[in-house]
Design a protein around this motif. Structure first.
Motif, PDB file in Angstrom:
ATOM      1  N   LYS A 167       5.100  -9.854  -9.039  1.00 27.00           N
ATOM      2  CA  LYS A 167       5.300 -10.673  -7.870  1.00 27.00           C
ATOM      3  C   LYS A 167       5.801 -11.910  -8.204  1.00 27.00           C
ATOM      4  O   LYS A 167       6.788 -12.271  -7.556  1.00 27.00           O
ATOM      5  CB  LYS A 167       3.821 -10.767  -7.182  1.00 27.00           C
ATOM      6  CG  LYS A 167       3.163  -9.402  -7.635  1.00 27.00           C
ATOM      7  CD  LYS A 167       3.743  -8.425  -6.306  1.00 27.00           C
ATOM      8  CE  LYS A 167       2.900  -7.139  -6.458  1.00 27.00           C
ATOM      9  NZ  LYS A 167       3.235  -6.251  -5.746  1.00 27.00           N
ATOM     10  N   LEU A 203       5.265  -2.350   2.025  1.00 30.83           N
ATOM     11  CA  LEU A 203       5.192  -2.507   0.456  1.00 30.83           C
ATOM     12  C   LEU A 203       5.056  -3.968   0.260  1.00 30.83           C
ATOM     13  O   LEU A 203       6.027  -4.748   0.693  1.00 30.83           O
ATOM     14  CB  LEU A 203       6.489  -1.875  -0.105  1.00 30.83           C
ATOM     15  CG  LEU A 203       6.261  -1.237  -1.729  1.00 30.83           C
ATOM     16  CD1 LEU A 203       5.103  -0.713  -1.771  1.00 30.83           C
ATOM     17  CD2 LEU A 203       7.412  -0.839  -2.038  1.00 30.83           C
ATOM     18  N   GLY A 204       4.260  -4.337  -0.628  1.00 26.33           N
ATOM     19  CA  GLY A 204       4.161  -5.531  -1.418  1.00 26.33           C
ATOM     20  C   GLY A 204       4.893  -5.615  -2.135  1.00 26.33           C
ATOM     21  O   GLY A 204       4.981  -5.613  -3.494  1.00 26.33           O
ATOM     22  N   TRP A 242      -7.496  -4.208  -2.527  1.00 30.11           N
ATOM     23  CA  TRP A 242      -6.484  -3.777  -2.931  1.00 30.11           C
ATOM     24  C   TRP A 242      -6.554  -2.318  -3.062  1.00 30.11           C
ATOM     25  O   TRP A 242      -7.582  -1.898  -3.764  1.00 30.11           O
ATOM     26  CB  TRP A 242      -5.582  -4.172  -4.073  1.00 30.11           C
ATOM     27  CG  TRP A 242      -4.251  -3.481  -4.377  1.00 30.11           C
ATOM     28  CD1 TRP A 242      -3.409  -3.346  -3.373  1.00 30.11           C
ATOM     29  CD2 TRP A 242      -3.787  -3.011  -5.606  1.00 30.11           C
ATOM     30  NE1 TRP A 242      -2.289  -2.507  -4.035  1.00 30.11           N
ATOM     31  CE2 TRP A 242      -2.891  -2.274  -5.344  1.00 30.11           C
ATOM     32  CE3 TRP A 242      -4.478  -2.880  -6.901  1.00 30.11           C
ATOM     33  CZ2 TRP A 242      -2.046  -1.663  -6.169  1.00 30.11           C
ATOM     34  CZ3 TRP A 242      -3.644  -1.968  -7.883  1.00 30.11           C
ATOM     35  CH2 TRP A 242      -2.430  -1.561  -7.376  1.00 30.11           C
ATOM     36  N   ASN A 250      -4.846  -9.393  -2.384  1.00 35.24           N
ATOM     37  CA  ASN A 250      -4.015  -8.631  -1.464  1.00 35.24           C
ATOM     38  C   ASN A 250      -5.212  -7.641  -1.171  1.00 35.24           C
ATOM     39  O   ASN A 250      -5.762  -7.104  -2.030  1.00 35.24           O
ATOM     40  CB  ASN A 250      -3.111  -7.866  -2.547  1.00 35.24           C
ATOM     41  CG  ASN A 250      -2.470  -6.593  -2.152  1.00 35.24           C
ATOM     42  OD1 ASN A 250      -2.629  -6.174  -0.943  1.00 35.24           O
ATOM     43  ND2 ASN A 250      -1.612  -5.833  -2.905  1.00 35.24           N
ATOM     44  N   LYS A 257      -1.259  -2.317 -12.462  1.00 32.55           N
ATOM     45  CA  LYS A 257      -2.051  -1.066 -11.978  1.00 32.55           C
ATOM     46  C   LYS A 257      -2.506  -0.210 -13.271  1.00 32.55           C
ATOM     47  O   LYS A 257      -3.645   0.149 -13.267  1.00 32.55           O
ATOM     48  CB  LYS A 257      -1.021   0.060 -11.051  1.00 32.55           C
ATOM     49  CG  LYS A 257      -1.843   0.868 -10.010  1.00 32.55           C
ATOM     50  CD  LYS A 257      -1.169   1.872  -9.482  1.00 32.55           C
ATOM     51  CE  LYS A 257      -0.645   0.899  -8.270  1.00 32.55           C
ATOM     52  NZ  LYS A 257       0.119   1.796  -7.222  1.00 32.55           N
ATOM     53  N   THR A 297      -0.102   2.532   0.312  1.00 35.68           N
ATOM     54  CA  THR A 297       0.939   1.380   0.384  1.00 35.68           C
ATOM     55  C   THR A 297       2.443   2.197   0.188  1.00 35.68           C
ATOM     56  O   THR A 297       3.211   2.012   0.661  1.00 35.68           O
ATOM     57  CB  THR A 297       0.643   0.432  -0.660  1.00 35.68           C
ATOM     58  OG1 THR A 297       0.388   0.895  -1.860  1.00 35.68           O
ATOM     59  CG2 THR A 297      -0.327  -0.635  -0.264  1.00 35.68           C
ATOM     60  N   ARG A 308      -2.287  -4.165   7.252  1.00 31.63           N
ATOM     61  CA  ARG A 308      -1.517  -5.197   6.608  1.00 31.63           C
ATOM     62  C   ARG A 308      -0.098  -5.599   6.793  1.00 31.63           C
ATOM     63  O   ARG A 308       0.556  -4.560   6.772  1.00 31.63           O
ATOM     64  CB  ARG A 308      -1.891  -4.675   4.975  1.00 31.63           C
ATOM     65  CG  ARG A 308      -1.198  -5.990   3.997  1.00 31.63           C
ATOM     66  CD  ARG A 308      -1.450  -5.449   2.525  1.00 31.63           C
ATOM     67  NE  ARG A 308      -0.344  -4.713   2.281  1.00 31.63           N
ATOM     68  CZ  ARG A 308       0.140  -4.226   1.062  1.00 31.63           C
ATOM     69  NH1 ARG A 308      -0.617  -4.599   0.184  1.00 31.63           N
ATOM     70  NH2 ARG A 308       1.302  -3.492   0.854  1.00 31.63           N
TER      71      ARG A 308
END
Ligand code: GLU
Length: 398
Positions: free
Chosen positions: A238, A38-39, A126, A176, A102, A16, A373
């Motif tokens: 998020k 990128l999320g 993920w 994700n 993370k 990612t 994705r």
């Protein structure tokens, strides 16, 4: 001699972040890339959170090392949030605040896993779950959901994958990269399997909990018997558009929180003091800004779904949360635009980046090479243009 450890040689660079870096590089060369790799929320952190952080700097009292597990008032507020919103009786002693969810996951894995242990990873997963398990010299065991089943692994599959070496399960819901959301019934079925096996744990990643369009929000730890078996992972990136602030946390049985705390004390000492003051404002504040962002994601989900449906050869499910699509694009594999042949998801994403100037992430990074994705945390205008470019470019493949 350049001799990295076997542990680090066994993992790849985060796909990612690598795709995001590639998109940035294209942009720096003046190429008009639409970055859907990128999320990352395209919204700014709500002002009241920024104000709290500024105020924390101005008071001059938040310059020293915070407690390893996080400020007591923040941990208490997080525990209270879980009691009130998620129906889980966490206390401050169950919470460890880290540098992003993370790191929370890394702390937990380092605290729990021995070499040779197995971790059941719901796939698609993920990207960092699999890598972190391997970094701990444990073995990821993939339990695969299919697009027909909304990419959800089932309790039966989990049951079949459990061995005497299985230490834990890990999954995210909302997920994700797929956007799938496990229902209460599905979570209860998984919990029933877990509870049959003494000591088996679940790392339940709830980082997308607010971005859930189903109207039902269930924390695994709230189910009977699951408090002692669940490590809940969450964070601010998020739901509050705070990716760069790096604030994640776990809520877990005290012995696991203590283990994570020990890891953190040796690795990073604590999460950034000022970020924690911003996070405290976010958690005690109301969710008006979060709800506004979620409404926008909801609308974008439908816009992208309708445009994706209109692209021949793309098969998409209808995600119920997070801000991702994970369409199957394998019908393009083996096709060519005359100059190059698309063999897999990596080729597909490179083709999209170079020809359509749309940046995506290959599904191989998430355990399914048939898919790619798409993050729809971008403006409606960008999303509509990106889908137009994709459609036009894919029509060239024969
Ligand atoms: N979680 C986000 C993503 O999947 C951020 C990037 C990362 O940390 O991998 O894109």
């Amino acid at each position: 001699m350049k001799n990295l450890s076997d542990r680090i040689n066994a993992i790849e660079e985060s796909a990612t972040l690598a795709m995001a870096a590639k998109a940035r590089e294209f942009k720096s060369r003046g190429i008009d890339v639409i970055n859907l790799s990128l999320g990352e929320p395209d919204f700014k952190t709500p002002q009241f959170i920024c104000d709290a952080a500024k105020q924390a700097i101005d008071t001059g009292t938040f310059f020293s090392y915070p407690p390893v597990a996080g400020y007591q008032d923040l941990r208490e507020a997080l525990a209270l949030k879980y009691q009130n919103e998620n129906n889980v009786p966490y206390k401050a002693e169950n919470i460890v605040v880290s540098n992003g969810a993370k790191q929370s996951i890394a702390n937990v894995m380092l605290a729990l896993l021995n070499p040779g242990d197995e971790v059941i990873v719901f796939s698609p997963y993920w990207v960092s779950y699999d890598a972190l398990v391997r970094l701990c010299e444990a073995t990821p065991v993939l339990v695969k959901g299919t697009i027909e089943n909304d990419f959800k692994a089932t309790a039966e599959q989990v049951e079949k994958a459990i061995t005497s070496k299985t230490k834990a399960l890990i999954f995210s819901s909302p997920c994700n990269p797929t956007g799938s959301v496990f229902s209460r019934k599905e979570l209860e079925a998984i919990a029933a399997v877990v509870l049959k096996h003494e000591g088996l744990l679940v790392i339940a990643d709830e980082i997308y909990e607010h971005i859930n369009f189903t109207g039902e929000r269930v924390s695994l730890a709230s189910l009977p018997g699951m408090f002692e078996r669940t490590i809940t992972v969450n964070g601010f990136a998020k739901g509050f558009a705070m990716t760069g602030w790096r604030v994640g946390y776990i809520a877990a049985p005290k012995w696991i929180a203590d283990g994570s705390n020990k890891v953190q004390g040796q690795i990073t000492s604590a999460n950034c003091s000022i970020s924690q003051r911003g996070a405290l404002a976010a958690i005690v504040g109301d969710l008006a800004s979060t709800n506004t962002m979620v409404e926008a994601y909801h609308k974008r989900r439908d816009i992208v779904y309708n445009l994706l449906k209109d692209i021949n050869g793309v098969k998409a499910n209808y995600p119920q949360g997070a801000f991702y699509f994970f369409p199957d694009v394998s019908s393009f594999y083996g096709k060519s635009d005359g100059a190059r042949t698309i063999k897999n998801g990596d080729d597909f994403c490179l083709f999209m980046l170079e020809v359509a100037n749309v940046s995506l992430v290959p599904g191989s990074a998430f355990g399914d090479d048939n898919c790619v994705r798409i993050s729809y945390a971008a403006s409606e205008k960008e999303l509509i243009e990106a889908m137009r470019r994709m459609k036009e470019t894919l029509a060239k493949l024969k």
